[in-house]
Design a protein around this motif. Structure first.
Motif, PDB file in Angstrom:
ATOM      1  N   GLY A 371      50.517  16.899  22.034  1.00 44.93           N
ATOM      2  CA  GLY A 371      51.637  16.418  22.852  1.00 44.93           C
ATOM      3  C   GLY A 371      52.702  15.745  22.004  1.00 44.93           C
ATOM      4  O   GLY A 371      53.899  15.867  22.281  1.00 44.93           O
ATOM      5  N   VAL A 372      52.263  15.040  20.955  1.00 43.14           N
ATOM      6  CA  VAL A 372      53.237  14.402  20.049  1.00 43.14           C
ATOM      7  C   VAL A 372      54.101  15.479  19.406  1.00 43.14           C
ATOM      8  O   VAL A 372      55.340  15.373  19.361  1.00 43.14           O
ATOM      9  N   ILE A 373      53.434  16.530  18.939  1.00 43.24           N
ATOM     10  CA  ILE A 373      54.185  17.624  18.302  1.00 43.24           C
ATOM     11  C   ILE A 373      55.059  18.314  19.347  1.00 43.24           C
ATOM     12  O   ILE A 373      56.242  18.587  19.107  1.00 43.24           O
ATOM     13  N   GLY A 374      54.480  18.575  20.524  1.00 45.74           N
ATOM     14  CA  GLY A 374      55.214  19.280  21.580  1.00 45.74           C
ATOM     15  C   GLY A 374      56.455  18.527  22.020  1.00 45.74           C
ATOM     16  O   GLY A 374      57.520  19.119  22.185  1.00 45.74           O
ATOM     17  N   SER A 375      56.334  17.210  22.188  1.00 40.47           N
ATOM     18  CA  SER A 375      57.505  16.452  22.648  1.00 40.47           C
ATOM     19  C   SER A 375      58.580  16.393  21.563  1.00 40.47           C
ATOM     20  O   SER A 375      59.774  16.401  21.861  1.00 40.47           O
ATOM     21  N   ALA A 376      58.146  16.358  20.296  1.00 46.84           N
ATOM     22  CA  ALA A 376      59.142  16.369  19.206  1.00 46.84           C
ATOM     23  C   ALA A 376      59.852  17.716  19.160  1.00 46.84           C
ATOM     24  O   ALA A 376      61.072  17.778  18.932  1.00 46.84           O
ATOM     25  N   VAL A 377      59.101  18.786  19.399  1.00 49.76           N
ATOM     26  CA  VAL A 377      59.720  20.122  19.431  1.00 49.76           C
ATOM     27  C   VAL A 377      60.698  20.203  20.612  1.00 49.76           C
ATOM     28  O   VAL A 377      61.830  20.678  20.471  1.00 49.76           O
ATOM     29  N   ALA A 378      60.257  19.705  21.765  1.00 48.62           N
ATOM     30  CA  ALA A 378      61.130  19.735  22.952  1.00 48.62           C
ATOM     31  C   ALA A 378      62.398  18.921  22.710  1.00 48.62           C
ATOM     32  O   ALA A 378      63.503  19.341  23.097  1.00 48.62           O
ATOM     33  N   ALA A 379      62.248  17.779  22.034  1.00 45.33           N
ATOM     34  CA  ALA A 379      63.433  16.960  21.715  1.00 45.33           C
ATOM     35  C   ALA A 379      64.377  17.733  20.808  1.00 45.33           C
ATOM     36  O   ALA A 379      65.600  17.703  20.988  1.00 45.33           O
ATOM     37  N   GLY A 380      63.805  18.448  19.868  1.00 44.57           N
ATOM     38  CA  GLY A 380      64.628  19.257  18.955  1.00 44.57           C
ATOM     39  C   GLY A 380      65.393  20.329  19.713  1.00 44.57           C
ATOM     40  O   GLY A 380      66.572  20.580  19.448  1.00 44.57           O
ATOM     41  N   ILE A 381      64.719  20.945  20.678  1.00 43.33           N
ATOM     42  CA  ILE A 381      65.383  22.004  21.456  1.00 43.33           C
ATOM     43  C   ILE A 381      66.540  21.404  22.272  1.00 43.33           C
ATOM     44  O   ILE A 381      67.651  21.935  22.282  1.00 43.33           O
ATOM     45  N   LEU A 382      66.268  20.295  22.937  1.00 41.59           N
ATOM     46  CA  LEU A 382      67.318  19.654  23.747  1.00 41.59           C
ATOM     47  C   LEU A 382      68.501  19.257  22.864  1.00 41.59           C
ATOM     48  O   LEU A 382      69.656  19.411  23.243  1.00 41.59           O
ATOM     49  N   LEU A 383      68.176  18.767  21.694  1.00 44.20           N
ATOM     50  CA  LEU A 383      69.239  18.334  20.773  1.00 44.20           C
ATOM     51  C   LEU A 383      70.097  19.523  20.351  1.00 44.20           C
ATOM     52  O   LEU A 383      71.328  19.443  20.324  1.00 44.20           O
TER      53      LEU A 383
ATOM     54  N   ALA B 198      63.546  26.553  27.087  1.00 44.21           N
ATOM     55  CA  ALA B 198      62.970  25.511  26.246  1.00 44.21           C
ATOM     56  C   ALA B 198      61.442  25.559  26.262  1.00 44.21           C
ATOM     57  O   ALA B 198      60.798  25.419  25.218  1.00 44.21           O
ATOM     58  N   MET B 199      60.861  25.797  27.438  1.00 46.74           N
ATOM     59  CA  MET B 199      59.401  25.852  27.492  1.00 46.74           C
ATOM     60  C   MET B 199      58.878  27.067  26.728  1.00 46.74           C
ATOM     61  O   MET B 199      57.809  27.019  26.122  1.00 46.74           O
ATOM     62  N   THR B 200      59.651  28.167  26.754  1.00 47.11           N
ATOM     63  CA  THR B 200      59.251  29.334  25.966  1.00 47.11           C
ATOM     64  C   THR B 200      59.214  28.981  24.486  1.00 47.11           C
ATOM     65  O   THR B 200      58.281  29.341  23.764  1.00 47.11           O
ATOM     66  N   VAL B 201      60.241  28.245  24.057  1.00 48.01           N
ATOM     67  CA  VAL B 201      60.286  27.873  22.629  1.00 48.01           C
ATOM     68  C   VAL B 201      59.141  26.911  22.295  1.00 48.01           C
ATOM     69  O   VAL B 201      58.472  27.062  21.271  1.00 48.01           O
ATOM     70  N   VAL B 202      58.901  25.929  23.181  1.00 42.24           N
ATOM     71  CA  VAL B 202      57.813  24.971  22.928  1.00 42.24           C
ATOM     72  C   VAL B 202      56.482  25.715  22.849  1.00 42.24           C
ATOM     73  O   VAL B 202      55.694  25.513  21.923  1.00 42.24           O
ATOM     74  N   PHE B 203      56.254  26.607  23.813  1.00 44.23           N
ATOM     75  CA  PHE B 203      54.992  27.360  23.810  1.00 44.23           C
ATOM     76  C   PHE B 203      54.889  28.243  22.572  1.00 44.23           C
ATOM     77  O   PHE B 203      53.833  28.355  21.962  1.00 44.23           O
ATOM     78  N   THR B 204      56.024  28.862  22.207  1.00 47.91           N
ATOM     79  CA  THR B 204      55.991  29.734  21.032  1.00 47.91           C
ATOM     80  C   THR B 204      55.629  28.927  19.790  1.00 47.91           C
ATOM     81  O   THR B 204      54.771  29.329  19.003  1.00 47.91           O
TER      82      THR B 204
END
Lengths: 387, 308
Positions: A371-383, B198-204
């Protein structure tokens, strides 16, 4: 007589001016409300031991930030040149969160994740909370950048929330940070009812195989491969992911013990103090007590609910494809949010309520660190999408 | 250093060097000639109030770059025609910003006034401080109209056009471009598109990690002795006769020995070794301890009588 009279009036004038500078003279009901909130935070931290490392600095910071003063004396956190403003620089520029991530990396054991890699996917599923809150925030009239910054509360990661809000919506950072940390502290209250609601009795007693021993080589490979595989896809997550994996390499390499000890000890403590105190102090009633802050608090709660729901439901869905004996206990689905290790502890506690010999903690740590990695990735995407 | 490690070092150095050449160094090499005006009748005036031809330099890097010490020329056979003074605050161009030079052949007017005049058909070039490395150049076309600038369509881009608006010291692209966030709001007002993408990218991203670590242990060829122990344990656990049994390929489960099993084995070995001692005869010998009385050793004779 005339001289003494003018002296007397001078003294009265000075005392009057002094009184006008006191907090009593400048106090508003907003300040009082915030001081009460600060006291509640401190009470929760000390009496209930809810995230005390964070809530004590934040709670005390709220008190500091809400001592009413006359503007212009370089006292307030928002006044250029004040001491608090200098300390707040690390928050505004997103400096502290990556340093916190360095410490988190140096103190996190990813063995549970490496031994059972499919748990990584639970960490991804729980990020639905972020985007659910994003959609609702848009509907409530927030701009996309603001909605993205608010949504990240659902990642349940304070440093990530501060990092992203400092980039996307600096004006809302105080409310977002306070909301994120409040709900992280309330994870033991928010998550169990949802977990119980979404699972059957049979599912709650699923026993998972004990994690296998993980070799040192694998542990060393993890931060290197983790960095390359995630940041090649989402480079905007580099400040957080880079520091997280770097800290983990310091720990796992075995040859940089001193550096790892500093990262997970003194350094993270210093940064936590500065971060917590200044984030707390940034909640000056004049800027913090707005209808927007109330909406952010509601959205924060909502995002935690979605994240927990998505994590648990994803495990149930995933179990449809797993053989008997390899199934995952859905009670660890809540751990996909990155409140480490609180949400994993919740899995353990709830699991033990239904089977006193079923210890889920180690299994829950897998999705928790994912989840730590996932939320950092999600933050990167939003950014990258919204900045 | 062995031959092999020497080879590896050379390869690493070559790759690094190639990388340095390919990736912009966020240095003087990031400067670009961005916009020029040849015939200035009623356009931008210099600090002497004169309408002079001008050249705009753009810093395409995301850090400040000092243009001081570099050369501007309108003659490729003379790359060092005009040396820009160094050590000046004005020559430090902030990130993604601009500096305008006046090409009016009046260098005495200041460091931003060049010693040549812009002319149609000429090639303007910017050279590095060594006077040899060409950083950027542009050939000014003929038939330039008065007060119409010739510049890159997008700052630092490859396409040169006659610009609709002259923009000395500003962005060449004056059209309105909505921010990415605004586009999202327009195209995806509900946020469902963002959630999906975004969820696709996170999952990928995390699925890549999953696949990688799923196979990592096999790739690393974990310690074979451990695997042998695991095999033996697994067979013993399953009650197989290890003697003479045909070795079947082991399943993944048999390879994976949990920490608990390891701990149990370690504890057993420890207890076994702690209990281990020499074989002894089992004869119990009881020796009678005799205490012979002697008044010499009696304490009572060493004490004085208590007074009556």
């Amino acid at each position: 007589m005339g001289g003494s009279g003018s002296f007397f009036s001078f003294v009265v004038e000075q005392i009057t001016q002094f009184l006008s500078y006191t907090a009593f003279a400048n106090l508003t009901s907003g300040h009082l409300i915030m001081i009460v909130i600060g006291l509640i935070f401190i009470y929760l931290a000390i009496a209930k031991e809810y995230e005390p490392m964070l809530l004590v600095p934040i709670g005390f910071g709220i008190l500091i930030g809400n001592i009413a003063f006359t503007p212009g004396l370089k006292l307030g956190i928002y006044e250029t040149g004040s001491v608090l403003n200098y300390l707040y620089f690390g928050v505004m520029q997103g400096l502290y969160p990556p340093l916190i991530f360095l410490g988190i990396g140096a103190m996190t054991d990813f063995s549970a994740l490496i031994s059972n890699p499919k748990l990584i996917l639970i960490g991804a599923a729980a990020q639905f909370g972020i985007f659910g809150a994003y959609a609702i925030a848009l509907a409530l009239g927030f701009s996309p950048a603001e909605a993205g910054a608010i949504g990240i509360i659902g990642g349940a990661d304070g440093p990530t929330a501060i990092f992203l809000s400092s980039k996307l919506a600096p004006d809302l950072m105080g409310a977002i940070a306070i909301s994120a940390y409040s709900y992280m502290a309330l994870v033991p209250v928010i998550q169990p009812p949802i977990m119980k609601l979404l699972t059957s009795k049979k599912e709650r007693v699923i026993r998972m195989k004990p994690p296998r021993a993980v070799s040192k080589q694998e542990k060393i490979f993890f931060p290197i491969a983790g960095l390359l595989l995630t940041t090649f896809l989402v480079p905007s997550g580099l400040p957080l992911l880079g520091m997280l994996f770097f800290g983990n390499l310091l720990k796992e390499s075995g040859v940089t013990k001193r550096l790892a000890d500093t990262a997970k000890g003194s350094l993270i403590d210093i940064v936590t103090i500065l971060l917590g105190l200044t984030v707390g102090a940034s909640t000056q009633a004049t800027t913090f007590l707005t209808p927007q802050s109330v909406k952010i608090f509601l959205l924060g709660a909502f995002s935690f609910v979605i994240a927990t729901t998505a994590g648990v439901l994803f495990v149930k869905f995933f179990n449809l494809f797993l053989k008997e004996g390899n199934k995952i206990n859905p009670l660890i689905g809540n751990s996909g949010v990155s409140a480490v290790p609180d949400s994993a502890r919740v899995s353990q506690v709830v699991g033990l309520q239904y089977d006193r010999t079923n210890y889920l903690l180690m299994h829950a740590m897998g999705p928790n660190v994912a989840g730590v990695i996932g939320s950092a990735v999600a933050a990167g995407i939003l950014l990258s999408f919204l900045s | 250093m062995s031959i092999n490690s020497l080879k590896i070092t050379i390869v690493v150095l070559l790759v690094s060097f190639a990388g340095l050449r390919m990736v912009s160094g966020q240095s003087a090499l990031d400067l670009r000639i961005n916009e020029v005006l040849v015939e200035n009748n009623s356009n931008y005036v210099d600090d002497f109030g004169e309408h002079s031809p001008w050249i705009e330099i753009f810093n395409s890097a995301y850090n400040s770059v000092d243009i001081g010490g570099l050369y501007l020329t309108d003659d490729l056979s003379n790359p060092t025609k005009y040396r820009i003074a160094r050590g000046q605050q004005i020559t430090l161009i902030p990130p993604r910003s601009y500096l305008v030079f006046w090409a009016n052949n009046q260098p005495s007017h200041g460091i931003r006034h060049l010693n040549f005049v812009l002319q149609e058909g000429k090639t303007i070039a910017l050279y590095d401080a060594n006077g040899r490395t060409l950083i950027d150049s542009v050939t000014i076309p003929y038939s330039m109209q008065p007060d119409i600038t010739y510049g890159r369509k997008v700052d630092g881009g490859d396409v040169w056009v006659n610009l609709a608006k002259s923009t000395p010291g500003a962005n060449n692209d004056t059209e309105f471009h909505p921010l990415a966030a605004d586009k999202f709001l327009e195209v995806d007002p509900s946020g469902s598109g963002m959630a999906f993408v975004a969820m696709t990218v996170v999952f990928t991203a995390l699925a890549i990690l999953f696949v990688f670590f799923k196979n990592l242990s096999r790739v690393l060829k974990m310690d074979m002795s451990k695997q042998r122990i695991a095999r033996t344990l697994a067979k013993a656990r399953l009650g197989r006769d290890t003697e003479g049994a045909v070795d079947k390929p082991e399943t993944e489960e048999e390879f994976n020995v949990s920490g608990e099993v390891n701990a149990a084995i370690a504890m057993t070995l420890y207890l076994y070794s702690a209990e281990l001692h020499d074989a002894e005869n089992t004869v119990l010998t009881i020796n009678k301890v005799s205490r012979t009385y002697s008044p010499w050793s009696s304490k009572i004779y060493g004490l004085r009588k208590s007074p009556n």
